[in-house]
Design a protein around this motif. Structure first.
Motif, PDB file in Angstrom:
ATOM      1  N   CYS A  97       0.798  -1.017   0.028  1.00 13.45           N
ATOM      2  CA  CYS A  97      -0.182  -0.170  -0.041  1.00 13.45           C
ATOM      3  C   CYS A  97       0.703   1.276  -0.118  1.00 13.45           C
ATOM      4  O   CYS A  97       0.587   2.177  -0.809  1.00 13.45           O
ATOM      5  CB  CYS A  97      -0.983  -0.063   1.255  1.00 13.45           C
ATOM      6  N   PHE A  98       2.045   1.126   0.762  1.00  8.51           N
ATOM      7  CA  PHE A  98       2.786   2.558   1.077  1.00  8.51           C
ATOM      8  C   PHE A  98       3.611   2.576  -0.310  1.00  8.51           C
ATOM      9  O   PHE A  98       3.924   3.554  -0.903  1.00  8.51           O
ATOM     10  CB  PHE A  98       3.630   2.362   1.864  1.00  8.51           C
ATOM     11  N   ILE A  99       4.000   1.468  -0.967  1.00 11.36           N
ATOM     12  CA  ILE A  99       4.882   1.435  -2.202  1.00 11.36           C
ATOM     13  C   ILE A  99       3.980   2.003  -3.323  1.00 11.36           C
ATOM     14  O   ILE A  99       4.474   2.811  -4.176  1.00 11.36           O
ATOM     15  CB  ILE A  99       5.231   0.150  -2.592  1.00 11.36           C
ATOM     16  N   VAL A 100       2.619   1.554  -3.445  1.00  9.96           N
ATOM     17  CA  VAL A 100       2.089   2.080  -4.630  1.00  9.96           C
ATOM     18  C   VAL A 100       1.574   3.486  -4.525  1.00  9.96           C
ATOM     19  O   VAL A 100       1.486   4.400  -5.160  1.00  9.96           O
ATOM     20  CB  VAL A 100       0.614   1.189  -4.452  1.00  9.96           C
ATOM     21  N   ALA A 101       1.337   3.912  -3.120  1.00 14.28           N
ATOM     22  CA  ALA A 101       0.925   5.375  -2.859  1.00 14.28           C
ATOM     23  C   ALA A 101       2.257   6.084  -3.092  1.00 14.28           C
ATOM     24  O   ALA A 101       2.175   7.467  -3.671  1.00 14.28           O
ATOM     25  CB  ALA A 101       0.584   5.507  -1.529  1.00 14.28           C
ATOM     26  N   GLY A 102       3.329   5.633  -2.751  1.00 17.40           N
ATOM     27  CA  GLY A 102       4.599   6.546  -2.907  1.00 17.40           C
ATOM     28  C   GLY A 102       4.938   6.525  -4.625  1.00 17.40           C
ATOM     29  O   GLY A 102       5.330   7.681  -4.887  1.00 17.40           O
TER      30      GLY A 102
END
Length: 248
Positions: A97-102
């Protein structure tokens, strides 16, 4: 040691929450020559108004989408123990989730910049503080996501791994307090809009600080450790909801 950390957190929480931002001083229009409060506002250029509305929609959409990913990350953390029993891959869900958001923030947060727009990225980040900070936020999201993904894969087991998330998250929360959110100060109700934006970013920073400190306490052995293992993803979900409710 734990008591000192908790007291530090409470003090920082109150500081983030109640210390007001410096705000631009609103000019007294009645004191300006030829200007009175009874005069009608000049008619706005439709093209300028349309551009401002598009920028507002883009900014709100970016915050809302980031909030969705952050909220789901919190949900995945809270339910990971149960989901992983059936789907082992679920333990990778919240870091992703954090990687995609980043990645989204890195590429799409400023559409005037390449690869979406024509502006040179180096020129943008060296001439526009808001663009630079957006890219810094993307790096923070990517760094946290990558670090937690490595931990989930069992490849990062050092003491540094325990404190990487809270340290980076604290840095992100502090940066939010100084987020240079530029805007057209000639727009109607510009002062009220900027004050609303600052207030919302202060709440983001406060929630982010709570996530960081609670995560650090969740990784430190003490009698409240199990409680903080539930608190920090719950605070992450609250941060996601705040982002999803963002308005300009």
């Amino acid at each position: 040691m734990t008591k000192h950390i908790i007291l530090t957190f409470l003090g920082a929480f109150l500081l983030f929450l109640f210390v007001p931002f410096s705000r631009p001083q609103q000019h007294d229009m009645d004191s300006m020559p030829g200007m009175t409060s009874n005069q009608p506002a000049p008619r706005e250029d439709p093209a300028v108004a349309a551009k401002r509305l598009a920028d507002k929609w883009e900014s709100e959409f970016n915050h809302h989408l980031a909030g969705v990913f952050v909220m789901f990350a919190g949900v995945f953390i809270l339910t990971e123990r149960y989901l992983a029993k059936r789907w082992p891959i679920a333990r990778y869900a919240w870091p992703m989730c954090f990687i995609v958001a980043g990645l989204f923030v890195l590429v799409f947060s400023d559409t005037e910049m390449w690869p979406v727009g024509p502006q040179n990225p180096w020129y943008a980040i060296t001439h526009e503080p808001e663009d630079l900070q957006h890219k810094v936020f993307s790096v923070i999201l990517l760094a946290v996501g990558y670090g937690e993904l490595q931990k989930a894969r069992g490849r990062w087991k050092t003491r540094l791994a325990t404190w990487f998330f809270p340290v980076v998250a604290v840095a992100g929360a502090i940066l939010l307090l100084f987020h240079a959110h530029t805007g057209d100060m000639q727009a109607p109700h510009a002062m009220a809009a900027m004050e609303r934006i600052q207030t919302q970013h202060r709440w983001f920073a406060t929630a982010g600080l709570g996530v960081a400190v609670a995560n650090g306490l969740a990784g430190t052995p003490h009698k409240w450790q199990l409680l903080f293992r539930r608190v920090w993803p719950a605070l992450m979900m609250i941060l996601g909801v705040l982002l999803m409710a963002y308005t300009e």
